[in-house]
Design a protein around this motif. Structure first.
Motif, PDB file in Angstrom:
ATOM      1  N   GLU A   6       0.851  -1.173   0.000  1.00 26.79           N
ATOM      2  CA  GLU A   6       0.000   0.000   0.000  1.00 26.79           C
ATOM      3  C   GLU A   6       0.892   1.229   0.000  1.00 26.79           C
ATOM      4  OE1 GLU A   6      -3.164   1.909   3.091  1.00 26.79           O
ATOM      5  OE2 GLU A   6      -2.892  -0.243   3.045  1.00 26.79           O
ATOM      6  N   PHE A   7       0.477   2.279  -0.715  1.00 30.32           N
ATOM      7  CA  PHE A   7       1.213   3.527  -0.670  1.00 30.32           C
ATOM      8  C   PHE A   7       0.265   4.685  -0.855  1.00 30.32           C
ATOM      9  CE2 PHE A   7       1.154   2.283  -5.072  1.00 30.32           C
ATOM     10  CZ  PHE A   7       0.938   3.452  -5.754  1.00 30.32           C
ATOM     11  N   ARG A   8       0.711   5.848  -0.473  1.00 31.02           N
ATOM     12  CA  ARG A   8      -0.117   7.045  -0.579  1.00 31.02           C
ATOM     13  C   ARG A   8       0.489   7.975  -1.616  1.00 31.02           C
ATOM     14  NH1 ARG A   8      -1.316   8.566   5.718  1.00 31.02           N
ATOM     15  NH2 ARG A   8      -1.713   6.432   6.334  1.00 31.02           N
ATOM     16  N   ARG A  13      -5.223   6.842  -1.851  1.00 31.14           N
ATOM     17  CA  ARG A  13      -4.641   5.670  -1.207  1.00 31.14           C
ATOM     18  C   ARG A  13      -4.849   4.520  -2.179  1.00 31.14           C
ATOM     19  NH1 ARG A  13      -4.123   5.589   4.023  1.00 31.14           N
ATOM     20  NH2 ARG A  13      -3.101   3.956   4.834  1.00 31.14           N
ATOM     21  N   ARG A  14      -3.798   3.775  -2.449  1.00 35.71           N
ATOM     22  CA  ARG A  14      -3.878   2.665  -3.391  1.00 35.71           C
ATOM     23  C   ARG A  14      -3.433   1.379  -2.714  1.00 35.71           C
ATOM     24  NH1 ARG A  14      -1.504   6.891  -6.461  1.00 35.71           N
ATOM     25  NH2 ARG A  14      -2.811   7.497  -8.200  1.00 35.71           N
ATOM     26  N   ARG A  15      -3.983   0.280  -3.183  1.00 35.83           N
ATOM     27  CA  ARG A  15      -3.576  -1.031  -2.694  1.00 35.83           C
ATOM     28  C   ARG A  15      -3.453  -1.906  -3.922  1.00 35.83           C
ATOM     29  NH1 ARG A  15      -2.714  -2.936   1.665  1.00 35.83           N
ATOM     30  NH2 ARG A  15      -2.828  -5.042   2.369  1.00 35.83           N
ATOM     31  N   HIS A  16      -2.311  -2.584  -4.055  1.00 35.42           N
ATOM     32  CA  HIS A  16      -2.185  -3.483  -5.190  1.00 35.42           C
ATOM     33  C   HIS A  16      -1.917  -4.887  -4.693  1.00 35.42           C
ATOM     34  CE1 HIS A  16       2.023  -2.152  -4.623  1.00 35.42           C
ATOM     35  NE2 HIS A  16       2.344  -3.338  -5.078  1.00 35.42           N
ATOM     36  N   SER A  17      -2.306  -5.835  -5.499  1.00 33.99           N
ATOM     37  CA  SER A  17      -2.216  -7.238  -5.106  1.00 33.99           C
ATOM     38  C   SER A  17      -1.686  -8.054  -6.270  1.00 33.99           C
ATOM     39  CB  SER A  17      -3.608  -7.743  -4.707  1.00 33.99           C
ATOM     40  OG  SER A  17      -3.542  -9.098  -4.347  1.00 33.99           O
ATOM     41  N   LEU A  18      -0.795  -8.986  -5.971  1.00 35.46           N
ATOM     42  CA  LEU A  18      -0.285  -9.921  -6.961  1.00 35.46           C
ATOM     43  C   LEU A  18      -0.793 -11.298  -6.603  1.00 35.46           C
ATOM     44  CD1 LEU A  18       3.420  -8.702  -7.158  1.00 35.46           C
ATOM     45  CD2 LEU A  18       1.550  -8.119  -8.686  1.00 35.46           C
ATOM     46  N   ARG A  35     -14.630   7.496   3.994  1.00 40.42           N
ATOM     47  CA  ARG A  35     -15.828   8.193   4.461  1.00 40.42           C
ATOM     48  C   ARG A  35     -16.887   8.197   3.376  1.00 40.42           C
ATOM     49  NH1 ARG A  35     -12.222  13.283   5.716  1.00 40.42           N
ATOM     50  NH2 ARG A  35     -12.010  12.883   3.519  1.00 40.42           N
ATOM     51  N   SER A  36     -18.069   8.622   3.749  1.00 41.16           N
ATOM     52  CA  SER A  36     -19.152   8.787   2.790  1.00 41.16           C
ATOM     53  C   SER A  36     -18.695   9.763   1.712  1.00 41.16           C
ATOM     54  CB  SER A  36     -20.387   9.328   3.513  1.00 41.16           C
ATOM     55  OG  SER A  36     -21.416   9.566   2.598  1.00 41.16           O
ATOM     56  N   GLY A  37     -18.938   9.435   0.461  1.00 34.66           N
ATOM     57  CA  GLY A  37     -18.522  10.288  -0.643  1.00 34.66           C
ATOM     58  C   GLY A  37     -17.201   9.887  -1.268  1.00 34.66           C
ATOM     59  N   ASP A  38     -16.382   9.103  -0.563  1.00 32.24           N
ATOM     60  CA  ASP A  38     -15.129   8.613  -1.130  1.00 32.24           C
ATOM     61  C   ASP A  38     -15.437   7.543  -2.174  1.00 32.24           C
ATOM     62  OD1 ASP A  38     -13.904  10.248   0.700  1.00 32.24           O
ATOM     63  OD2 ASP A  38     -13.215   8.624   1.999  1.00 32.24           O
ATOM     64  N   ARG A  39     -14.583   7.444  -3.199  1.00 30.48           N
ATOM     65  CA  ARG A  39     -14.801   6.469  -4.267  1.00 30.48           C
ATOM     66  C   ARG A  39     -13.691   5.431  -4.288  1.00 30.48           C
ATOM     67  NH1 ARG A  39     -15.771   8.788  -9.952  1.00 30.48           N
ATOM     68  NH2 ARG A  39     -13.606   8.222  -9.885  1.00 30.48           N
ATOM     69  N   VAL A  40     -14.081   4.176  -4.522  1.00 29.26           N
ATOM     70  CA  VAL A  40     -13.126   3.083  -4.708  1.00 29.26           C
ATOM     71  C   VAL A  40     -13.212   2.653  -6.163  1.00 29.26           C
ATOM     72  CG1 VAL A  40     -12.493   0.730  -4.052  1.00 29.26           C
ATOM     73  CG2 VAL A  40     -13.353   2.302  -2.318  1.00 29.26           C
ATOM     74  N   THR A  41     -12.051   2.589  -6.822  1.00 34.76           N
ATOM     75  CA  THR A  41     -12.003   2.150  -8.210  1.00 34.76           C
ATOM     76  C   THR A  41     -10.942   1.072  -8.375  1.00 34.76           C
ATOM     77  OG1 THR A  41     -10.466   3.933  -8.776  1.00 34.76           O
ATOM     78  CG2 THR A  41     -12.805   4.355  -9.170  1.00 34.76           C
ATOM     79  N   LEU A  42     -11.032   0.362  -9.480  1.00 39.89           N
ATOM     80  CA  LEU A  42     -10.062  -0.661  -9.861  1.00 39.89           C
ATOM     81  C   LEU A  42      -9.438  -0.213 -11.165  1.00 39.89           C
ATOM     82  CD1 LEU A  42      -8.743  -3.495  -9.655  1.00 39.89           C
ATOM     83  CD2 LEU A  42     -10.768  -4.391 -10.818  1.00 39.89           C
ATOM     84  N   VAL A  75      -4.975  -3.175  -9.012  1.00 46.26           N
ATOM     85  CA  VAL A  75      -4.721  -1.972  -8.222  1.00 46.26           C
ATOM     86  C   VAL A  75      -6.059  -1.335  -7.882  1.00 46.26           C
ATOM     87  CG1 VAL A  75      -3.633   0.306  -8.149  1.00 46.26           C
ATOM     88  CG2 VAL A  75      -2.502  -1.581  -9.368  1.00 46.26           C
ATOM     89  N   PHE A  76      -6.326  -1.223  -6.584  1.00 46.78           N
ATOM     90  CA  PHE A  76      -7.547  -0.583  -6.095  1.00 46.78           C
ATOM     91  C   PHE A  76      -7.152   0.772  -5.532  1.00 46.78           C
ATOM     92  CE2 PHE A  76     -10.431  -4.102  -6.404  1.00 46.78           C
ATOM     93  CZ  PHE A  76      -9.585  -5.201  -6.437  1.00 46.78           C
ATOM     94  N   LYS A  77      -7.997   1.767  -5.800  1.00 48.70           N
ATOM     95  CA  LYS A  77      -7.704   3.125  -5.352  1.00 48.70           C
ATOM     96  C   LYS A  77      -8.896   3.684  -4.596  1.00 48.70           C
ATOM     97  CE  LYS A  77      -7.976   6.504  -8.340  1.00 48.70           C
ATOM     98  NZ  LYS A  77      -7.674   7.427  -9.459  1.00 48.70           N
ATOM     99  N   VAL A  78      -8.611   4.348  -3.480  1.00 39.10           N
ATOM    100  CA  VAL A  78      -9.621   5.105  -2.743  1.00 39.10           C
ATOM    101  C   VAL A  78      -9.334   6.577  -3.010  1.00 39.10           C
ATOM    102  CG1 VAL A  78     -10.555   5.722  -0.504  1.00 39.10           C
ATOM    103  CG2 VAL A  78      -9.839   3.368  -0.938  1.00 39.10           C
TER     104      VAL A  78
END
Length: 82
Positions: A6-8, A13-18, A35-42, A75-78
Protein backbone atom coordinates in the motif's frame (compact mmCIF):
# COMPACT_ATOMS: atom_id res chain seq x y z
CA UNK A 1 -6.15 -10.49 4.19
CA UNK A 2 -5.10 -9.11 0.85
CA UNK A 3 -1.48 -9.77 0.00
CA UNK A 4 0.17 -6.72 -1.43
CA UNK A 5 1.60 -3.32 -0.70
CA UNK A 6 0.00 0.00 0.00
CA UNK A 7 1.21 3.53 -0.67
CA UNK A 8 -0.12 7.04 -0.58
CA UNK A 9 0.05 9.69 -3.28
CA UNK A 10 -1.47 13.05 -2.37
CA UNK A 11 -5.13 12.64 -1.44
CA UNK A 12 -5.23 9.06 -2.77
CA UNK A 13 -4.64 5.67 -1.21
CA UNK A 14 -3.88 2.67 -3.39
CA UNK A 15 -3.58 -1.03 -2.69
CA UNK A 16 -2.19 -3.48 -5.19
CA UNK A 17 -2.22 -7.24 -5.11
CA UNK A 18 -0.28 -9.92 -6.96
CA UNK A 19 -1.57 -13.46 -7.34
CA UNK A 20 -5.02 -14.86 -7.93
CA UNK A 21 -7.54 -12.18 -8.85
CA UNK A 22 -10.22 -10.89 -6.56
CA UNK A 23 -13.50 -12.74 -6.13
CA UNK A 24 -16.93 -11.11 -5.93
CA UNK A 25 -15.76 -9.21 -2.88
CA UNK A 26 -12.34 -8.16 -1.66
CA UNK A 27 -11.83 -7.69 2.08
CA UNK A 28 -9.02 -5.47 3.34
CA UNK A 29 -8.48 -6.48 6.96
CA UNK A 30 -6.76 -3.26 7.91
CA UNK A 31 -7.95 0.18 8.91
CA UNK A 32 -8.70 2.21 5.78
CA UNK A 33 -9.77 5.80 6.42
CA UNK A 34 -12.80 5.92 4.16
CA UNK A 35 -15.83 8.19 4.46
CA UNK A 36 -19.15 8.79 2.79
CA UNK A 37 -18.52 10.29 -0.64
CA UNK A 38 -15.13 8.61 -1.13
CA UNK A 39 -14.80 6.47 -4.27
CA UNK A 40 -13.13 3.08 -4.71
CA UNK A 41 -12.00 2.15 -8.21
CA UNK A 42 -10.06 -0.66 -9.86
CA UNK A 43 -7.41 0.29 -12.42
CA UNK A 44 -8.73 -0.56 -15.88
CA UNK A 45 -12.40 -0.58 -14.84
CA UNK A 46 -14.13 2.70 -15.61
CA UNK A 47 -16.73 2.71 -12.83
CA UNK A 48 -16.59 3.13 -9.06
CA UNK A 49 -16.96 -0.06 -7.04
CA UNK A 50 -19.45 -0.63 -4.25
CA UNK A 51 -17.93 -0.80 -0.79
CA UNK A 52 -18.77 -0.96 2.88
CA UNK A 53 -17.02 -1.33 6.22
CA UNK A 54 -17.69 -4.36 8.35
CA UNK A 55 -16.06 -4.97 11.72
CA UNK A 56 -13.12 -2.66 10.98
CA UNK A 57 -12.49 -4.15 7.52
CA UNK A 58 -13.14 -2.57 4.14
CA UNK A 59 -15.23 -4.82 1.87
CA UNK A 60 -15.13 -3.94 -1.84
CA UNK A 61 -17.66 -5.36 -4.31
CA UNK A 62 -15.85 -6.53 -7.46
CA UNK A 63 -18.29 -7.24 -10.32
CA UNK A 64 -17.39 -9.74 -13.07
CA UNK A 65 -16.56 -6.97 -15.57
CA UNK A 66 -14.03 -5.50 -13.12
CA UNK A 67 -12.48 -8.91 -12.40
CA UNK A 68 -11.78 -9.37 -16.11
CA UNK A 69 -9.62 -6.22 -16.29
CA UNK A 70 -6.48 -7.91 -14.96
CA UNK A 71 -4.71 -11.23 -14.97
CA UNK A 72 -1.68 -10.95 -12.68
CA UNK A 73 -2.03 -7.70 -10.74
CA UNK A 74 -4.91 -5.54 -9.51
CA UNK A 75 -4.72 -1.97 -8.22
CA UNK A 76 -7.55 -0.58 -6.09
CA UNK A 77 -7.70 3.13 -5.35
CA UNK A 78 -9.62 5.11 -2.74
CA UNK A 79 -10.15 8.70 -3.89
CA UNK A 80 -11.01 10.88 -0.93
CA UNK A 81 -13.82 13.36 -1.51
CA UNK A 82 -12.52 16.12 0.67
Amino acid sequence: MVEGKEFRSGPLRRRHSLGPGPRQTLTVEAPVPIRSGDRVTLLGHGRPLGRRTTGGSLVIDVPAAARRTGQHAWVFKVAWSG
